[in-house]
Design an enzyme around this catalytic site. Structure first.
Site, mmCIF file in Angstrom:
data_model
loop_
_atom_site.group_PDB
_atom_site.id
_atom_site.type_symbol
_atom_site.label_atom_id
_atom_site.label_comp_id
_atom_site.label_asym_id
_atom_site.label_seq_id
_atom_site.Cartn_x
_atom_site.Cartn_y
_atom_site.Cartn_z
ATOM 1 N N LYS A 96 0.831 -1.202 0.000
ATOM 2 C CA LYS A 96 0.000 0.000 0.000
ATOM 3 C C LYS A 96 0.867 1.255 0.000
ATOM 4 O O LYS A 96 1.867 1.332 0.725
ATOM 5 C CB LYS A 96 -0.915 -0.042 1.227
ATOM 6 C CG LYS A 96 -1.926 1.076 1.317
ATOM 7 C CD LYS A 96 -2.814 0.845 2.542
ATOM 8 C CE LYS A 96 -3.824 1.952 2.757
ATOM 9 N NZ LYS A 96 -4.663 1.695 3.948
ATOM 10 N N SER A 171 -9.290 2.209 2.983
ATOM 11 C CA SER A 171 -8.306 2.883 2.162
ATOM 12 C C SER A 171 -7.321 1.929 1.472
ATOM 13 O O SER A 171 -6.476 2.365 0.713
ATOM 14 C CB SER A 171 -7.515 3.878 3.019
ATOM 15 O OG SER A 171 -6.822 3.199 4.071
ATOM 16 N N SER A 195 -9.911 -0.253 6.935
ATOM 17 C CA SER A 195 -9.218 -0.113 5.657
ATOM 18 C C SER A 195 -8.684 -1.386 5.031
ATOM 19 O O SER A 195 -8.311 -1.395 3.859
ATOM 20 C CB SER A 195 -8.074 0.899 5.802
ATOM 21 O OG SER A 195 -8.593 2.183 6.032
#
Length: 492
Positions: A96, A171, A195
């Site tokens: 990420k 996210s 997330s």
């Protein structure tokens, strides 16, 4: 290995729709370890999938193909020499884009860092690489992970491979979409509110937020904070367990670092492949915000079905909604703490990030004290719940994937929300309690979209959580999304 493979065979194995991209991370590491396939072949298969699918999905924002190829060559040489191999040896992964990767651009999806290249890996990345993983890609995220829709001004939105008009949530939406589309076998994410868990639910895969401290969050600011936890986005529970085994463990680099009371999450899964005698509680809505009726039916049926496997399943009421205000306060302080070194640059923040920081700056010591009191009282209620039940099941998200143009769902069953985190309360209340939780596919909606189940248990019960996730996923019938390399392989 590849040295004995003809050009025609190589094309069949590593071109778009290669059978390799349809395999689990465990299967790939076994094939590599037993010299049935080369790390280079595996890399080429995923590079082909990324080339074909990423323009449609936009899950990957930085591709480190050259560095990955050099690492794959070293990985192949280690196999041929008979060297000791790590759990993820030769496996390409995504990280990420809020997590530093040495020599690979890390932007935090912020214009402030659009060209930034770290010189040091985050501890979570270092551990994965030490286990033999190869960082192939950085995956999309909202700015500084402040958003429930994976979109930003640098790279634009990530699309859901089940329907590219819809969001994969956030996210860690880039990681979830990449794994679901089989552009990566497994990927790293982070979870503060939802997330990892809700992107996994929206994309029909497995994700787990482990007990805080099992994997250090260094170099994240607020090192004593149990909020943001790194973890896997995976095809199934076993792959998630494999990732955990490669990443968890005590370290002096973190002041809250802990070691688990078990040696291997994957070994625990292998040891017990049943849920006989398990005490299961299903709750439709722990947050008092509502849930779409179709989602509740799918998750309720999936929970009830565990009774056929020997579990004892009770459908109960349990409302933890009083924790919503406490979480918002805690999160406000957290947001300020994460951005304290950049407060002078707030005019360059996006709307979501700036709004979060401004809200946090308005809070005082009394707000924090009241929030902590509520948090402590609510934890005791969860403790009492887990004296009666081994696991808690809830819908992972109260709504289905929503249009990509929306910043967040603004209502559930006609009830309007004030901001983008209201609808994720079912996930963030578990964060507030510092409890581990996973998401697993529970079924498909009438719109052929995946519906996820959240599985919660006491601290350090990750093997139990993943065992239940495995049972739910097996029964769900949720396969690969329409846009996926695995689908191309099956069609071929």
């Amino acid at each position: 290995m590849s040295t004995a493979t003809s050009r025609e065979q190589m094309t069949a194995r590593t071109g778009v729709g290669s059978p390799l991209t349809g395999k689990t991370a465990r299967e790939l590491t076994t094939l590599i370890r037993t010299k049935q396939v080369s790390p280079i072949e595996v890399l080429d298969a995923y590079l082909a999938a990324i080339e074909a699918l990423n323009p449609k999905i936009n899950a990957i924002v930085t591709l480190a193909a050259d560095q990955a190829r050099e690492a794959a060559k070293r990985a192949e040489a280690a196999v041929m020499k008979g060297e000791k191999l790590g759990l993820l040896h030769g496996l390409p992964i995504g990280v990420k884009d809020v997590t530093p990767t040495a020599g690979i651009r890390t932007t935090w999806a912020s214009p402030l860092y659009k060209d930034y290249v770290p010189t040091e890996d985050a501890e979570a990345v270092r551990r994965l690489k030490a286990a033999g993983a190869i960082v192939l890609a950085k995956t999309n995220t909202p700015e500084f992970a402040a958003g429930a829709n994976t979109s930003n001004t640098l790279f634009g939105p990530t699309r859901n491979p089940w329907n590219p008009a819809l969001s994969p949530a956030g996210s860690s939406g880039g990681s979830a979409a990449a794994v679901a589309a089989r552009m990566l076998p497994i990927a790293h994410g982070t979870d503060f509110g939802c997330s990892i868990r809700i992107p996994a639910a929206f994309c029909g895969i497995v994700g787990i937020r482990a007990t805080p401290g099992l994997t250090p969050s260094y170099p994240l600011l607020l090192p004593w904070d149990p909020g943001q936890v790194p973890g896997p986005l995976a095809q199934d529970a076993e792959d998630a367990a494999l990732y955990l085994d490669a990443s968890i463990g005590f370290s002096r680099i973190s002041p809250i670092s802990v070691a688990p009371p078990w040696q291997s999450a994957l070994a625990e899964l292998d040891r017990r492949d049943d849920i006989k005698g398990l005490r299961v509680a299903y709750v439709s809505d722990i947050a008092g915000i509502g849930v779409e009726a179709e989602i509740d039916v799918i998750c309720r049926d999936a929970a009830t079905a565990l009774g056929k496997e020997g579990a004892s399943v009770d459908h109960i009421a349990f409302d933890a909604g009083e924790g919503r205000a406490a979480y918002n306060t805690w999160r406000g302080f957290w947001m300020v703490g994460q951005q304290v070194q950049r407060l002078g640059q707030m005019d360059q923040f996006g709307k979501n990030l700036r709004g979060n920081v401004e809200a946090g700056l308005k809070l005082g010591a009394l707000d924090f004290a009241k929030a902590e009191l509520t948090r402590a009282q609510l934890f005791q209620r969860f403790r009492e719940l887990f004296e009666r039940f081994d696991v808690l099941l809830t819908p992972a998200a109260p709504v289905q994937p929503y249009p990509i143009e929306l910043n967040f769902p603004d209502q559930i069953n006609g009830r309007k929300f004030d901001n983008y985190i209201d609808w994720i309360a079912v996930a963030y209340l578990i964060t507030l309690m510092s409890l581990p939780a996973a998401t697993a596919p529970a079924g498909l909606s009438r719109a052929k979209l995946p519906v996820g189940m959240q599985i919660v248990a006491p601290r350090f019960e990750e093997p139990l959580i993943l065992n239940v996730a495995r049972q739910i996923h097996r029964a769900s019938g949720v396969g690969s999304p329409p846009i996926s390399a695995a689908g191309l392989a099956h069609a071929g």
